[in-house]
Design a protein around this motif. Structure first.
Motif, PDB file in Angstrom:
ATOM      1  N   MET A  10       7.456  -4.163   0.149  1.00  0.00           N
ATOM      2  CA  MET A  10       6.277  -3.285   0.217  1.00  0.00           C
ATOM      3  C   MET A  10       6.312  -2.291  -0.940  1.00  0.00           C
ATOM      4  SD  MET A  10       5.891  -2.531   4.310  1.00  0.00           S
ATOM      5  CE  MET A  10       7.638  -2.461   4.666  1.00  0.00           C
ATOM      6  N   MET A  11       5.273  -2.386  -1.780  1.00  0.00           N
ATOM      7  CA  MET A  11       5.165  -1.482  -2.928  1.00  0.00           C
ATOM      8  C   MET A  11       5.149  -0.036  -2.457  1.00  0.00           C
ATOM      9  SD  MET A  11       4.779  -3.188  -5.754  1.00  0.00           S
ATOM     10  CE  MET A  11       3.678  -2.660  -6.995  1.00  0.00           C
ATOM     11  N   CYS A  13       7.206   1.527  -0.969  1.00  0.00           N
ATOM     12  CA  CYS A  13       7.952   1.741   0.275  1.00  0.00           C
ATOM     13  C   CYS A  13       9.383   1.237   0.164  1.00  0.00           C
ATOM     14  CB  CYS A  13       7.272   1.028   1.445  1.00  0.00           C
ATOM     15  SG  CYS A  13       5.600   1.588   1.777  1.00  0.00           S
ATOM     16  N   MET A  35       7.615  -5.595  -5.087  1.00  0.00           N
ATOM     17  CA  MET A  35       7.373  -6.566  -6.158  1.00  0.00           C
ATOM     18  C   MET A  35       7.579  -5.903  -7.518  1.00  0.00           C
ATOM     19  SD  MET A  35       3.994  -8.707  -7.247  1.00  0.00           S
ATOM     20  CE  MET A  35       3.036  -7.276  -7.642  1.00  0.00           C
ATOM     21  N   GLN A  62      12.011  -9.345  -5.286  1.00  0.00           N
ATOM     22  CA  GLN A  62      10.718 -10.026  -5.363  1.00  0.00           C
ATOM     23  C   GLN A  62      10.086  -9.801  -6.725  1.00  0.00           C
ATOM     24  OE1 GLN A  62       6.853  -8.903  -3.658  1.00  0.00           O
ATOM     25  NE2 GLN A  62       6.928 -10.844  -2.574  1.00  0.00           N
ATOM     26  N   LYS A 131       6.909 -16.357  -1.228  1.00  0.00           N
ATOM     27  CA  LYS A 131       6.167 -15.649  -0.165  1.00  0.00           C
ATOM     28  C   LYS A 131       4.693 -15.857  -0.429  1.00  0.00           C
ATOM     29  CE  LYS A 131       5.647 -11.142   2.121  1.00  0.00           C
ATOM     30  NZ  LYS A 131       4.386 -10.537   1.688  1.00  0.00           N
ATOM     31  N   LEU A 178      -4.808  -6.736   4.470  1.00  0.00           N
ATOM     32  CA  LEU A 178      -3.643  -6.747   5.374  1.00  0.00           C
ATOM     33  C   LEU A 178      -4.073  -6.696   6.829  1.00  0.00           C
ATOM     34  CD1 LEU A 178      -1.268  -4.214   3.569  1.00  0.00           C
ATOM     35  CD2 LEU A 178      -0.880  -6.657   3.866  1.00  0.00           C
ATOM     36  N   GLY A 205       1.806  -8.783  11.228  1.00  0.00           N
ATOM     37  CA  GLY A 205       1.394  -8.208  12.507  1.00  0.00           C
ATOM     38  C   GLY A 205       2.424  -8.277  13.618  1.00  0.00           C
ATOM     39  N   MET A 223       9.678 -12.029   9.374  1.00  0.00           N
ATOM     40  CA  MET A 223       9.664 -10.921   8.408  1.00  0.00           C
ATOM     41  C   MET A 223       8.720  -9.845   8.927  1.00  0.00           C
ATOM     42  SD  MET A 223       8.421 -10.897   4.443  1.00  0.00           S
ATOM     43  CE  MET A 223       9.960 -11.144   3.592  1.00  0.00           C
ATOM     44  N   ILE A 224       9.195  -8.603   8.883  1.00  0.00           N
ATOM     45  CA  ILE A 224       8.390  -7.498   9.413  1.00  0.00           C
ATOM     46  C   ILE A 224       8.239  -6.430   8.338  1.00  0.00           C
ATOM     47  CG2 ILE A 224       8.204  -5.770  11.265  1.00  0.00           C
ATOM     48  CD1 ILE A 224      10.204  -7.539  12.824  1.00  0.00           C
TER      49      ILE A 224
HETATM   50  C1  LIG Z   1       2.273  -0.610   1.517  1.00  0.00           C
HETATM   51  C2  LIG Z   1       2.423  -2.092   1.407  1.00  0.00           C
HETATM   52  C3  LIG Z   1       2.870  -2.633   0.227  1.00  0.00           C
HETATM   53  C4  LIG Z   1       3.047  -4.026   0.112  1.00  0.00           C
HETATM   54  N1  LIG Z   1       3.586  -4.540  -1.038  1.00  0.00           N
HETATM   55  C5  LIG Z   1       3.904  -5.871  -1.096  1.00  0.00           C
HETATM   56  C6  LIG Z   1       4.626  -6.398  -2.190  1.00  0.00           C
HETATM   57  O1  LIG Z   1       5.033  -5.695  -3.134  1.00  0.00           O
HETATM   58  N2  LIG Z   1       4.883  -7.732  -2.187  1.00  0.00           N
HETATM   59  C7  LIG Z   1       4.482  -8.558  -1.154  1.00  0.00           C
HETATM   60  O2  LIG Z   1       4.750  -9.753  -1.173  1.00  0.00           O
HETATM   61  N3  LIG Z   1       3.815  -8.060  -0.111  1.00  0.00           N
HETATM   62  C8  LIG Z   1       3.543  -6.751  -0.041  1.00  0.00           C
HETATM   63  N4  LIG Z   1       2.947  -6.250   1.083  1.00  0.00           N
HETATM   64  C9  LIG Z   1       2.665  -7.142   2.222  1.00  0.00           C
HETATM   65  C10 LIG Z   1       3.878  -7.177   3.172  1.00  0.00           C
HETATM   66  O3  LIG Z   1       5.018  -7.727   2.548  1.00  0.00           O
HETATM   67  C11 LIG Z   1       3.569  -8.024   4.427  1.00  0.00           C
HETATM   68  O4  LIG Z   1       3.298  -9.338   4.033  1.00  0.00           O
HETATM   69  C12 LIG Z   1       2.365  -7.482   5.196  1.00  0.00           C
HETATM   70  O5  LIG Z   1       2.435  -6.087   5.342  1.00  0.00           O
HETATM   71  C13 LIG Z   1       2.252  -8.138   6.577  1.00  0.00           C
HETATM   72  O6  LIG Z   1       3.392  -7.849   7.363  1.00  0.00           O
HETATM   73  P1  LIG Z   1       3.364  -6.679   8.485  1.00  0.00           P
HETATM   74  O7  LIG Z   1       2.143  -6.922   9.325  1.00  0.00           O
HETATM   75  O8  LIG Z   1       4.641  -6.878   9.246  1.00  0.00           O
HETATM   76  O9  LIG Z   1       3.290  -5.385   7.770  1.00  0.00           O
HETATM   77  C14 LIG Z   1       2.733  -4.882   1.198  1.00  0.00           C
HETATM   78  C15 LIG Z   1       2.253  -4.309   2.384  1.00  0.00           C
HETATM   79  C16 LIG Z   1       2.112  -2.936   2.504  1.00  0.00           C
HETATM   80  C17 LIG Z   1       1.634  -2.351   3.808  1.00  0.00           C
END
Ligand SMILES: Cc1cc2nc3c(=O)[nH]c(=O)nc-3n(C[C@H](O)[C@H](O)[C@H](O)COP(=O)(O)O)c2cc1C
Length: 327
Positions: A10-11, A13, A35, A62, A131, A178, A205, A223-224
């Motif tokens: 998560m960018m 984060c 990433m 990543q 991914k 998302l 989710g 993956m969460i």
């Molecule tokens: C703030 C934020 C930044 C994210 N940055 C990336 C990223 O850099 N690379 C990536 O593959 N997915 C990124 N995602 C997507 C997450 O990896 C994930 O696929 C998505 O949040 C769904 O999972 P979740 O419902 O458990 O959050 C990001 C999601 C969020 C909320």
């Protein structure tokens, strides 16, 4: 490598400080970096972009990009820096990312992706994983996803993380992307049925232990992302219930350890809020969690006062659990 449970990239984060913090709670989950774009690795300060604390391991790097040469160079460097896996981002739908030809828009160019994956694997011995999403725009049928995975499989990739939503390219904001496209877990389960020899990780989710357990009956890993970022101590439940680890540190023990790290990092020039912002949700769901949040919000950004404030953090932690009754 154990990919039963991983924390999503998560960018802004999952930087090295967040990963250090999460690792204090969980020994067993796999952590991912944000990433990092292969062009940035090529041109930028490699140490700044790639260095991390070995205590965070196992960690997957990543990367994003579409140049076989730059992606393979970045993979090699990732291995040299000590990462345990290289993951290619084929899921990010943002406009900026599309302009630069990486992320989910590459789903339109599967042959180029296959070339990238082959090159990446030729330069590194650590696993290269993918991914991706279940589709994009109007392309969301199972056959398309299955064909894509078949093609990528021919390059030698064995692990696929599937965010169970399609990406709407150019239409939605990253946040909408998302949340709005519906989750279709069935498509991910079907992939596992079809490709029994591949490791299939489901994402999107997932918020509870029961959900995790149900998914683990159908696929290899979960993956969460957001639920762990917003409530990091969920990892303690995961350690208990999924890894049968009964020796998980308390929230207070976690903060005590983190403060040791914080003091060292501050000496290197890290600002206090760069680390502590990730802990805002540590007491999530506990009565009194607002104390912690308020205390951090008021103190962690104070200029030039960082070091003096650290011991106050410990004082706060001492009473934070007692805050249960205060509300
Ligand atoms: C703030 C934020 C930044 C994210 N940055 C990336 C990223 O850099 N690379 C990536 O593959 N997915 C990124 N995602 C997507 C997450 O990896 C994930 O696929 C998505 O949040 C769904 O999972 P979740 O419902 O458990 O959050 C990001 C999601 C969020 C909320």
């Amino acid at each position: 490598m154990n990919r039963k449970i991983s924390v999503a990239p998560m960018m802004d984060c999952t930087d090295k400080h967040e990963r250090y913090f999460l690792r204090l709670i969980s020994k067993n989950v796999l952590l991912y970096t944000e990433m990092i774009v292969s062009e940035a690795i090529d041109r930028g300060d490699k140490k700044k972009l790639l260095s991390f604390n070995v205590k965070e391991k196992p960690v997957a790097l990543q990367i994003g990009g579409s140049s076989p040469k730059l992606l393979s160079n970045a993979s090699k460097l990732g291995e040299e820096f000590g990462y345990d896996e290289i993951n290619l981002n084929l899921g990010c739908p943002s406009k900026k990312v599309q302009k630069n030809r990486f992320g989910a828009c590459l789903l339109k160019e599967p042959k180029l992706v296959a070339e990238c994956l082959s090159e990446m694997q030729s330069k590194t011995k650590i696993p290269v994983t993918v991914k991706t999403r279940i589709g994009y725009d109007d392309i969301e049928d199972y056959d398309n996803l299955s064909n894509l995975i078949s093609l990528f499989k021919t390059t030698g990739v064995k692990t696929f993380i599937i965010h169970a939503r399609k990406a709407m390219l150019g239409k939605f904001t990253p946040k909408q992307n998302l949340n709005i496209p519906p989750l279709k877990y069935g498509m991910v389960y079907k992939l596992k049925e079809e490709f029994k020899d591949l490791e299939i990780i489901i994402n999107g989710g997932i918020t509870t232990i029961d959900e995790i357990k149900n998914h683990l009956n159908k696929v290899d890993g979960v993956m969460i992302g957001r639920s762990i970022y917003h409530s990091p101590y969920m990892l303690a439940d995961i350690e208990n219930n999924i890894f049968n680890n009964t020796n998980v540190p308390s929230r207070e023990e976690v903060i005590k350890e983190l403060v040791i790290y914080l003091k060292k990092e501050i000496k290197k020039g890290t600002r206090m809020n760069q680390i502590m912002r990730h802990t805002l949700g540590l007491f999530h769901g506990q009565t009194g969690s607002s104390f912690w949040k308020r205390y951090l919000s008021e103190n962690m950004c104070v200029r030039n006062a960082d070091v003096q404030k650290i011991d106050h953090i410990m004082d706060k932690v001492k009473f934070a659990p007692q805050a249960h009754s205060v509300g």
